[in-house]
Design a protein around this motif. Structure first.
Motif, short mmCIF file in Angstrom:
data_model
loop_
_atom_site.label_atom_id
_atom_site.label_comp_id
_atom_site.label_asym_id
_atom_site.label_seq_id
_atom_site.Cartn_x
_atom_site.Cartn_y
_atom_site.Cartn_z
N ARG A 245 0.61 -1.05 0.31
CA ARG A 245 -0.39 -0.22 -0.49
C ARG A 245 1.14 1.17 -0.04
O ARG A 245 1.83 1.26 0.28
N PHE A 246 0.32 2.05 -0.81
CA PHE A 246 1.37 3.64 -0.91
C PHE A 246 0.35 4.61 -0.83
O PHE A 246 -0.53 5.38 -0.60
N ARG A 247 0.67 5.12 0.48
CA ARG A 247 0.43 6.28 0.95
C ARG A 247 0.92 8.22 0.99
O ARG A 247 2.07 7.89 1.49
N VAL A 248 1.12 8.23 -0.26
CA VAL A 248 1.60 9.51 -0.97
C VAL A 248 1.02 10.63 0.15
O VAL A 248 0.35 11.56 -0.75
N CYS B 19 2.81 9.25 6.00
CA CYS B 19 2.66 8.62 4.36
C CYS B 19 4.06 7.86 4.48
O CYS B 19 4.65 7.70 5.26
N ASN B 20 3.87 7.12 3.24
CA ASN B 20 5.30 6.09 2.79
C ASN B 20 5.75 7.40 1.57
O ASN B 20 6.98 6.38 1.25
N VAL B 21 5.41 7.59 0.85
CA VAL B 21 5.90 8.22 -0.53
C VAL B 21 5.66 9.62 0.06
O VAL B 21 4.84 10.34 0.11
N LEU B 22 6.73 10.69 0.07
CA LEU B 22 6.67 12.04 -0.20
C LEU B 22 7.03 12.73 -1.33
O LEU B 22 8.38 12.60 -2.04
N LYS B 23 5.85 13.90 -2.08
CA LYS B 23 7.17 14.28 -3.70
C LYS B 23 7.10 15.52 -3.10
O LYS B 23 6.25 16.00 -2.49
N ILE B 24 7.88 15.98 -3.31
CA ILE B 24 8.46 17.85 -3.21
C ILE B 24 9.38 18.47 -4.12
O ILE B 24 9.47 16.97 -4.61
N ASN B 25 8.61 19.52 -4.36
CA ASN B 25 9.27 20.25 -4.79
C ASN B 25 10.83 20.71 -4.39
O ASN B 25 10.51 21.71 -2.89
N LYS C 3 9.32 4.97 1.92
CA LYS C 3 9.46 3.58 0.68
C LYS C 3 10.29 4.72 -0.15
O LYS C 3 11.20 4.10 -0.44
N MET C 4 9.74 5.29 -0.82
CA MET C 4 10.60 6.85 -1.59
C MET C 4 10.08 8.00 -0.92
O MET C 4 8.92 8.68 -0.62
N LEU C 5 11.22 8.41 -1.54
CA LEU C 5 10.65 11.23 -1.74
C LEU C 5 11.27 10.66 -3.71
O LEU C 5 11.77 10.46 -3.68
N VAL C 6 9.73 11.68 -3.99
CA VAL C 6 10.43 12.24 -4.89
C VAL C 6 10.18 13.94 -5.11
O VAL C 6 10.05 14.25 -4.72
N LEU C 7 11.07 14.21 -5.68
CA LEU C 7 11.97 15.55 -5.91
C LEU C 7 11.69 16.11 -7.14
O LEU C 7 12.56 15.41 -7.88
#
Length: 300
Positions: A150-153, A175-181, A213-217
């Protein structure tokens, strides 16, 4: 509405209209996210609230026309709007109306049932500006199965002054996934006293501190990164003729998570997200139809 299945992908939060000088346009990151997840072959849902008014009815009709499933409870507040005007230099000025329907998303048995079948949910900071919607979101996240699939973004989406340390902290913990600029990362660094100027080091710190789990920048024209499990994926931003950037970030989030669920590796999911968001920027509006080649790659 379609029957709930194990590939339910939820966009939770604001459903609204952008009231532009030349007319209104459907808005809100959750709908954009759910729409692109649906294009990726998954079951996209929007969770929000609307008023008992014509604008609310139009949102329902719009989502139905796009094939989106939804939970849109009608509440005693007006449907959300963002008034967009132009200053003397022609630059847009946004006024996000307060005390609106999506500030008051109710916690219902239907919402908790959906949470129990949800594979991924995406939420931001804006929809948590009111305690009512924040409480419903927290209950939704708690009701989701906690297994590794499961993904909590948390797509942080800082808007105006509608955020604070407490909301950010709680969201990072849930969360377990972060998306940030890159601009948001600078703000968060100041908020949490992350010293230094190396953005990558800060990303690793956040990933480890909150056991993500992951971080998106994303860094605009300077490319994007995905940090996960001691490895990092970097891709440059494609050079394109930009028509409209609205919704590009939401399409990136939806495509990346959907690609992972569809069995793609992190580098492939990253590539898919970059290509889809670049395509969205070449089109008018946040919800264009993706070309077959992109859909084939995303669906694995």
């Amino acid at each position: 509405m379609n029957q709930i299945n194990d590939n339910v992908i939820v966009g939770f939060g604001e459903a609204l209209w952008d009231m532009l000088p030349d007319g209104k346009q459907i808005g809100g990151a959750p709908a954009n996210f759910a729409y692109h997840a649906t294009q990726c072959g998954l079951n996209g849902w929007v969770v929000s609230a609307i008023g008992e008014d014509a604008l609310g009815l139009e949102i329902v009709e719009n989502f139905q026309a796009k094939g989106l499933d939804f939970i849109l409870d009608t509440v005693e507040y007006p449907t959300g709007t963002v008034v967009v005007s132009l200053n003397g230099e022609g630059m847009p000025i946004y006024e996000i109306k307060e005390s609106v329907a999506w500030d008051n998303i109710p916690l219902t048995p239907e919402l908790l049932e959906l949470a129990g079948r949800t594979r991924a949910v995406c939420f931001g900071s804006l929809a948590q500006r009111c305690p009512v919607s924040r409480k419903a979101l927290h209950a939704f996240l708690n009701a989701m199965p906690q297994d590794e699939s499961r993904f909590r973004v948390f797509d942080i989406n800082l808007r105006q002054n509608f955020y604070g340390r407490e909301v950010i902290q709680e969201s990072l913990e849930r969360c377990n996934v972060l998306k940030i600029n890159d601009e948001e990362l600078v703000i968060i660094s100041r908020m949490f006293d992350y010293a230094g100027t190396d953005l990558k080091k800060k990303c690793w710190r956040i990933l480890e501190e909150y056991d993500l789990k992951m971080l998106v920048l994303t860094c605009g024209v300077n490319g994007s990164y995905v940090f996960a499990d001691g490895e990092v994926s970097f891709l440059p931003t494609p050079k394109i003729d930009v028509v409209d950037t609205v919704g590009a970030g939401d399409s990136f989030s939806a495509t990346f998570v959907s690609s992972i669920i569809n069995g793609c590796s992190i580098p492939q999911a990253h590539m898919n997200a970059v290509e889809v968001s670049a395509f969205v920027c070449t089109q008018q509006g946040a919800m264009p139809t993706l070309p077959p080649a992109l859909l084939a790659a995303v669906r694995g």
